[in-house]
Design an enzyme around this catalytic site. Structure first.
Site, PDB file in Angstrom:
ATOM      1  CD  GLN A  79      78.970  59.890  33.577  1.00 34.84           C
ATOM      2  OE1 GLN A  79      79.414  59.506  32.514  1.00 34.84           O
ATOM      3  NE2 GLN A  79      77.887  59.342  34.132  1.00 34.84           N
TER       4      GLN A  79
ATOM      5  NE  ARG B  96      68.997  58.650  28.692  1.00 33.35           N
ATOM      6  CZ  ARG B  96      68.772  59.906  28.354  1.00 33.35           C
ATOM      7  NH1 ARG B  96      69.430  60.453  27.382  1.00 33.35           N
ATOM      8  NH2 ARG B  96      67.868  60.621  28.980  1.00 33.35           N
TER       9      ARG B  96
ATOM     10  CD  GLU C 278      71.133  55.408  33.919  1.00 30.90           C
ATOM     11  OE1 GLU C 278      70.813  54.593  34.785  1.00 30.90           O
ATOM     12  OE2 GLU C 278      72.271  55.884  33.813  1.00 30.90           O
TER      13      GLU C 278
END
Lengths: 805, 284
Positions: free
Chosen positions: A236, A383, A759
Site C-alpha cells: 500500500q 478501512r 473509510e
C-alpha cells in the site's frame, strides 16, 4: 460569455471531469480476469518460499533440524534466524519504533510466527518440505489478555530491557509498551466529579482482521550483474517499502525498484513490512534467482496485521439538560507480540484523540496503554484512518449510554451537542482543528428521510406487543453520527519512520493533447485511474479518457507515502489539482502567445483558453499542447509537464449520519436488517458512482465487524477463527439494501474541496449496526454489550435480560 | 493449503473403482464432489495417497422415480436435486433442504452421495435421509447390500460403510406428507447451528405419522422416534409441539464451538424443531 450554451455543455460532458459518474476504467480488466496481481508474476528460474510456522503461542525453541527438508528433491534452501543473524536481518524495525523477529530467534511469541523459510522449486515441494523441518519447542506460559499481561511475571519480550524507555516513552512493566496521554486529566475529572449526570461504560472492541480478498505476497529479484533489486508486492506504500528495504539491506535506494501491481484490496493489511518480504529478498540474494512468497488465507488471517483489540473505559458528564461537559477515556491496547502498528510516528494510538466525535465537548482526556501479549502483531487501520473506528465507536456508544442514563432520545441528545456550523474551524479539546461541517443539516435530513419519529412509534408498539406475548421479535433503531479525520497528513506532525506524509503527482502532456499522470499513491480497488483523471480533466481541460493514471512503480512514480487512511484524495488528489494548475498556468502563457494577446487577456474555459470578451478567438488544450512541443515560443521552455508535492495544511474531516433499522429474533439471536440509510458528506464529490461503491463496501465491512467478524483466541493462544468457515466475510446474501444520500460541505483548505470517502462508511457503520442491536434491548434494561453481535451473543443478551422463558 | 502428493485415478465403472479400492485399502479414498475431502487434504488433515475420482462412472448419476420409489445416483449434484421437478413433486423436502446447503457454486459440485457417505455431522443430507427413511445401496468386492440411513451413522466420520465399499445409490419412498427443513446458520456456506427435518401426515385432522431428524446437534445425525411419537394422534397443538421438542432435545448432545455454547444450542434447537414441526403441520 454565456456559460449555459448547449455547445459548452457538450464540451463539459466530453471531459468526464469532476462530478460525473464516469465508469471505472479498471473494471474492463478486473471483470475479465485480466488483472495482473503479484501471484500472476512468473519469472524464469523463479523459486517459491514458504514458512515453517509455530504451532505454539509462546515457546522456547530448543532446536531446528533442517536436514530432512534439505534432502527433499527440489528444496534449495531453508533459512533460520541463525542464517539471517550475520546480515543483522533476523530482526527488523517495525513502523511503530519497535523491532520484530523476521524468523524466530530463540523463542516464538504467537501462533503462526515465522520460524524457518523454505525455498523450493515450486510451492508444492515447499509445502512438503515444511513438514520435514523438525523444530523442538519447550512450551511457555501464554498470555492472551492485555490486562492480565500487565500483572504477569511472565516476560514476553526478553530482548527488551524492562527499565529502558520504549519508542514512546517510559514503560511501566516488562509487558507494557507505552502510555500515551492527550488532554487535561485533572480538569476533566473535576468536571465529571461535579457534573449533574455521569454515564460510564466499559467496552471491548474485539480483534478483527482486514482480510483482503488477495492475501499478502511478493516476488524479489536480485540481479547480481547490475546490482539491482526489483521487488513486486502487495504494498500500500511502495516508496516506503523501497526506503525501508534500502535501510535494512544496505542496497542503495537507486538500485531498488519496488512495484505494486494490481492489488486485490488492502484495508490497512498491506501497509506494514512482513517477514515474508525480508526472507524473499535475502533468498533471492543468496540464490541469485527470483523468489516468490504468497500467503494463503490462513497465513493471512493468523499472522499479518490485525485491527482493533481495544479495551476502552469511558466516563461522560452532562448538565441536566443534556449538554455534555466532559469526557474521559482510557484504553488498554493489545498490540500482540511486537508493536507493529502502522501509525504516524508521533501517534502511537493513531488519531484515537478524535474520540470527542462530532460534539462540542469543552474538556476531555485520553490515556492509552499499549501492551504485549502472545498474539499476532499488527494494529492497523482496517478501512479507517488511524484508530478512528475505535474512537467513533467509543463516542457513539458513550452517547447512547448517556441517553439511557438521562432517559433521553439519543437523536435529540446528539443534536443538542453537535458542533455548530458557525463554530468551524473548530478546535477540539483533544487538539484537532476540524476544517468544516454542517452536522445539524445532515442530521435533520437523515432523520426526516427515515421518518425517525414514525420508527420510534413503531418500536414502542412492538415492545408492547412483545410484552403481551404477540411477537418474539424486537426492533432496534441504530443511530450514528461520525466525524472522520483523514488525509494524513501535515508533515509538521505526521511522518512514518521519519518520512513526511506528503504526496505527489507528476503530469506529462503529450504533443497530441493526451496525458499521463503518475502519483505516489497506489489503488487497491479505489479506482484511482478513474477518479484522478477526472480531477485532471476538470483542471486542465483534457478529457479523462485521454489521461492515463499510473501508480505503484517507484522507478517512475514520484515519491509518495501511499494509500491508506483515506489519504489519496485529500493529499495526492490535492497534488494532482496543484500540478494541473501549473500545467494550466504555462498553457495560459502559450495560448496568449498564439492568440497574440497579453497573458491576462485570456481565460480558461472548460477545454481551452479564450480571449476575454471574444470567445470566438481561442486555442484548445490540444492546440496548446502541440505548440508547447513544436513551436519556438520566446521565453518559454519547450514541453508541458509539471510536478507537485503537496503537504496538506490540515487533515480533512468528512462526516455522515447513518440510521439502521433491524429486527431481532429474541429466541435465536438472528438479526434482519430491514433498512440502512447512509448520508455522507465528503466535501466535493469527484465521482458519485465510485463514492457509492465505496460506501457499499465500507458498510459491508462494518456489518461484518459489528455482527460477527473476529480473530478469536483460546486460552492457549490458538487462533479459533483461522479460516473463512469461522471468520465472517459477508457475501451478497448477508448484505442488506443500502440507501445512500449526501450533503456537500467542501473542505476550505483543499484545492478542490474534497475530503476523502473510502473509510467513512466503515467508521460510521460499525457503531450504527451495533447501536441497532443495543437499542432493541434498551427497553429491557440493556446499557452496553460487546461486539461482535453474532447469534449467540445476542441470545446471551436476551437471556441475561430474562427474555427467554 | 497444499495437499501432499497423491495418485489420481479416474475409473470408468464401479468395478474399476472397487479394484483400486481393494488394491490400496486404507491408502485409497473415493472422491465425489470433493467439497469435504479436498479441503481436508489441503489442510493435511486427510492423507490420501490414492484418490479415486468417480465422475466418469455414469451409472452413479441420475434420478429415477418408479412406482412411488425414488432412486438417486450417488453422484447426483445438489443442483440437480434442486432443479428436478419430478423429484420435487415426489419428495419436496429434498429441494427445500438442498437450497439451504452452502451456496450455488458448492451445489453445482457437491453430491448427495458424498454428503451422506462422509459421515460429517455438519452435513445436511444425513439427517434428511433419516427423516425420509432412505435406504443406502453399498457395492463392495463381495457384492451389493443395503442399509437404512437410520442405521448407517456410528460416530463422526464413522459409518457402517466398509472401507472397500462405495455408496452407489439412495432410494426412498415418494411422500405427500407435510414437510419442513428448518436451519439456523451464521452465514451462507456455514454448517448448521441447529437444523431439523420434519415430515407429518395428517388424516381427519390428526397426525397419523411423523418423522423428526436433526443435523449438527450430535456427532451423528439424530432421528428422534420419541419426538415423532409425541406428535402422532394429536393436532400439533402447543402442548404436543412442546412435548415433541422436549423428546427431541433429550436425544441430542451438541458440543460447544464458535457458533456458541451448549446452552445456546439447546435453546436454538428447541426453537428450530418447533418451527419445523409447525411448518410441516401447516403443509400436511
Amino acid at each position: 460569455m454565456n456559460d449555459m450554451t448547449p455547445e459548452r455543455d457538450a464540451r463539459v460532458a466530453n471531459l468526464k471531469g469532476m462530478g460525473c459518474s464516469r465508469k471505472r476504467v479498471e473494471d474492463a480488466r478486473f471483470t475479465q480476469g485480466k488483472g495482473n496481481y503479484v501471484d500472476d508474476i512468473s519469472l524464469p528460474g523463479m523459486l517459491t518460499g514458504d514458512f515453517v510456522r509455530s504451532p505454539y503461542a509462546h515457546a522456547r525453541i530448543k532446536s531446528i533440524n533442517t536436514e530432512a527438508a534439505m534432502a527433499l528433491e527440489g528444496v534449495v534452501a531453508v533459512l533460520t534466524a541463525q542464517d539471517l543473524a550475520p546480515l543483522s536481518l533476523h530482526w527488523m524495525p517495525t513502523l511503530a519504533g519497535d523491532k520484530q523477529m523476521v524468523l524466530a530467534d530463540g523463542k516464538v511469541l504467537f501462533q503462526g510466527q515465522e520460524v524457518a523459510f523454505v525455498v523450493a522449486k515450486d510451492r508444492y515441494i515447499a509445502a512438503d518440505a515444511i513438514e520435514l523441518v523438525e523444530v523442538e519447542y519447550e512450551e511457555l506460559p501464554v498470555i492472551v489478555d492485555p490486562i492480565k499481561s500487565l500483572q504477569s511475571d511472565v516476560v514476553l519480550r526478553e530482548d527488551l530491557d524492562p527499565k529502558a524507555p520504549g519508542a514512546h516513552g517510559p514503560r511501566k512493566h516488562h509487558n507494557h509498551i507505552f502510555t500515551w496521554e492527550v488532554g487535561d486529566e485533572a480538569g476533566t475529572n473535576a468536571v465529571i466529579d461535579d457534573a449533574d449526570v455521569v454515564a460510564e461504560a466499559s467496552m471491548y472492541y474485539h480483534r478483527t482482521h482486514p482480510c483482503p480478498l488477495e492475501p499478502c505476497g511478493c516476488v524479489a529479484s536480485m540481479d547480481k550483474v547490475n546490482g539491482k533489486l526489483t521487488l513486486w508486492g502487495t504494498f500500500q506504500a511502495p516508496h516506503v517499502v523501497r526506503t525501508v528495504a534500502s535501510l535494512l539491506s544496505g542496497i542503495e535506494e537507486h538500485n531498488i525498484r519496488v512495484v505494486s501491481p494490481d492489488i486485490g484490496g488492502g484495508f490497512g493489511n498491506k501497509v506494514g513490512v512482513y517477514p515474508g518480504y525480508v526472507c524473499s529478498i535475502v533468498a533471492s540474494i543468496v540464490t541469485g534467482v527470483p523468489v516468490k512468497w504468497v500467503e494463503d488465507r490462513m497465513d493471512n488471517l493468523m499472522t499479518t496485521a490485525f485491527a482493533r483489540d481495544y479495551w476502552m473505559t469511558g466516563k461522560i458528564s452532562a448538565t441536566k439538560e443534556g449538554k455534555i461537559t466532559g469526557l474521559h477515556c482510557h484504553v488498554t491496547a493489545d498490540h500482540g507480540a511486537f508493536d507493529a502498528c502502522a501509525d504516524p510516528t508521533k501517534f502511537p494510538a493513531g488519531f484515537m484523540n478524535i474520540c470527542t466525535g462530532s460534539y462540542d465537548i469543552p474538556i476531555a482526556y485520553l490515556g492509552v496503554d499499549g501492551v504485549y501479549t502472545n498474539k499476532a502483531p499488527g494494529g492497523v487501520s482496517y478501512r479507517c484512518s488511524f484508530r478512528v473506528t475505535e474512537a467513533v465507536y467509543f463516542i457513539e456508544r458513550m452517547i447512547e449510554v448517556l441517553a439511557i442514563e438521562m432517559d433521553m432520545d439519543p437523536a435529540e441528545l446528539r443534536r443538542i451537542n453537535f458542533i455548530k456550523k458557525e463554530q468551524f474551524p473548530y478546535q477540539s479539546a483533544l487538539g484537532w482543528e476540524y476544517d468544516s461541517g454542517d452536522y445539524h443539516t445532515a442530521w435533520d435530513k437523515a432523520l426526516k428521510a427515515v421518518d425517525y419519529d414514525g420508527l420510534r412509534k413503531e418500536q414502542a408498539e412492538r415492545v408492547e406487543a412483545f410484552k403481551r406475548g404477540e411477537t418474539r421479535t424486537l426492533m432496534g433503531i441504530g443511530l450514528s453520527f461520525f466525524t472522520e479525520i483523514v488525509g494524513a497528513g501535515p508533515v509538521k506532525n505526521c511522518d512514518i519512520l521519519g518520512m513526511g506524509m506528503f504526496d505527489s503527482c507528476e503530469i506529462r502532456i503529450h504533443p497530441t493533447g493526451s496525458a499521463i499522470a503518475r502519483l505516489g499513491t497506489i489503488s487497491q480497488g479505489q479506482g484511482h485511474a478513474t477518479t484522478f483523471a477526472q480531477i485532471l480533466a476538470s483542471e486542465i481541460g483534457i478529457p479523462a479518457d485521454s489521461i492515463t493514471i499510473e501508480e505503484g512503480d517507484t522507478d517512475t512514480a514520484p515519491y509518495g507515502l501511499g494509500t491508506y487512511g483515506s489519504r489519496s484524495t485529500p493529499v495526492a488528489g490535492a497534488a494532482t489539482a496543484m500540478a494541473g494548475r501549473k500545467i494550466r498556468a504555462k498553457a495560459q502563457m502559450i495560448a496568449a502567445y498564439l492568440l497574440e494577446v497579453h497573458d491576462d487577456d485570456v481565460e480558461f474555459d472548460v477545454d481551452r483558453f479564450v480571449v476575454k470578451g471574444a470567445p470566438e478567438r481561442f486555442k484548445t488544450m490540444g492546440e496548446i499542447a502541440y505548440a508547447a512541443y513544436n513551436q519556438a515560443i520566446p521565453g518559454i521552455e519547450p514541453g508541458l509537464e509539471a510536478v507537485s508535492y503537496y503537504d496538506p495544511p490540515n487533515m480533512t474531516y468528512p462526516f455522515g449520519a447513518y440510521v439502521c433499522v433491524m429486527d431481532i429474533d429474541v429466541d435465536t439471536g438472528v438479526t434482519d436488517i430491514r433498512r440502512f440509510y447512509a448520508l455522507d458528506d465528503c466535501g466535493t464529490r469527484i465521482n458519485p458512482m465510485v463514492i457509492e461503491g465505496q460506501i457499499h463496501g465500507g458498510l459491508t465491512e462494518a456489518l461484518a465487524v459489528a455482527l460477527g467478524q473476529e480473530i478469536a483466541y483460546d486460552e492457549m493462544g490458538n487462533v479459533k477463527t483461522g479460516t473463512l468457515m469461522d471468520f465472517f466475510l459477508p457475501t451478497a446474501w448477508e448484505v442488506p439494501n443500502y440507501e445512500t444520500d449526501h450533503t456537500v460541505t467542501p473542505s476550505p483548505h483543499h484545492p478542490i474541496g474534497a475530503k476523502g470517502v473510502g473509510e467513512s462508511p466503515h467508521v460510521g457503520g460499525v457503531p450504527c449496526f451495533s447501536n441497532a442491536v443495543q437499542d432493541a434491548f434498551r427497553p429491557f434494561g440493556n446499557r452496553h454489550t460487546n461486539m461482535p453481535h453474532d447469534h449467540w451473543r445476542i441470545w446471551q443478551t436476551a437471556n441475561a435480560l430474562g427474555l427467554h422463558h | 493449503m497444499i495437499p501432499a502428493a497423491f495418485e489420481y485415478h479416474r475409473p470408468a465403472d464401479i468395478r474399476g473403482a472397487l479394484s483400486i479400492l481393494v488394491e490400496h485399502g486404507d491408502d485409497a479414498r473415493v472422491l465425489a464432489g470433493g467439497h469435504s475431502l479436498i479441503p481436508m487434504m489441503k489442510l493435511r488433515m486427510a492423507d490420501v495417497p490414492h484418490l479415486i475420482d468417480l465422475q466418469d462412472i455414469s451409472s452413479l448419476k441420475g434420478i429415477t422415480i418408479e412406482g412411488g420409489r425414488i432412486t438417486i445416483g450417488a453422484m447426483t449434484t445438489q443442483h440437480e436435486l434442486i432443479t428436478n421437478d419430478a423429484l420435487h413433486a415426489a419428495a419436496p423436502l429434498l429441494r427445500e433442504a438442498a437450497l439451504q446447503i452452502a451456496d450455488p457454486q458448492v451445489r453445482y459440485m457437491g453430491t448427495i452421495g458424498g454428503n451422506v457417505a462422509n459421515g460429517d455431522p455438519g452435513n445436511d443430507m444425513p439427517g434428511l435421509m433419516q427423516c425420509l427413511d432412505a435406504t443406502f445401496t453399498l457395492e463392495g468386492p463381495n457384492g451389493t447390500r443395503t442399509v437404512q440411513a437410520r442405521d448407517f451413522y456410528e460416530a463422526a466420520y464413522t459409518t457402517d460403510r466398509d472401507d472397500a465399499e462405495i455408496l452407489t445409490h439412495i432410494s426412498l419412498d415418494a411422500t405427500t406428507a407435510g414437510y419442513a427443513y428448518e436451519k439456523q446458520k451464521r452465514k451462507i456456506g456455514d454448517y448448521a447451528t441447529a437444523a431439523c427435518a420434519v415430515l407429518i401426515t395428517k388424516e381427519n385432522g390428526v397426525v397419523t405419522s411423523a418423522s423428526v431428524a436433526m443435523t449438527n446437534l450430535s456427532d451423528v445425525p439424530v432421528f428422534s422416534e420419541a419426538a415423532a411419537e409425541a406428535l402422532i394422534g394429536g393436532t400439533c397443538d402447543t402442548a404436543a409441539v412442546k412435548a415433541a421438542v422436549a423428546a427431541a432435545l433429550a436425544d441430542i448432545d451438541p458440543t460447544e464451538d464458535n457458533r456458541g455454547p451448549v446452552k445456546f444450542k439447546m435453546h436454538v434447537a428447541g426453537v428450530i424443531i418447533a418451527r419445523a414441526i409447525e411448518r410441516a403441520w401447516s403443509r400436511a
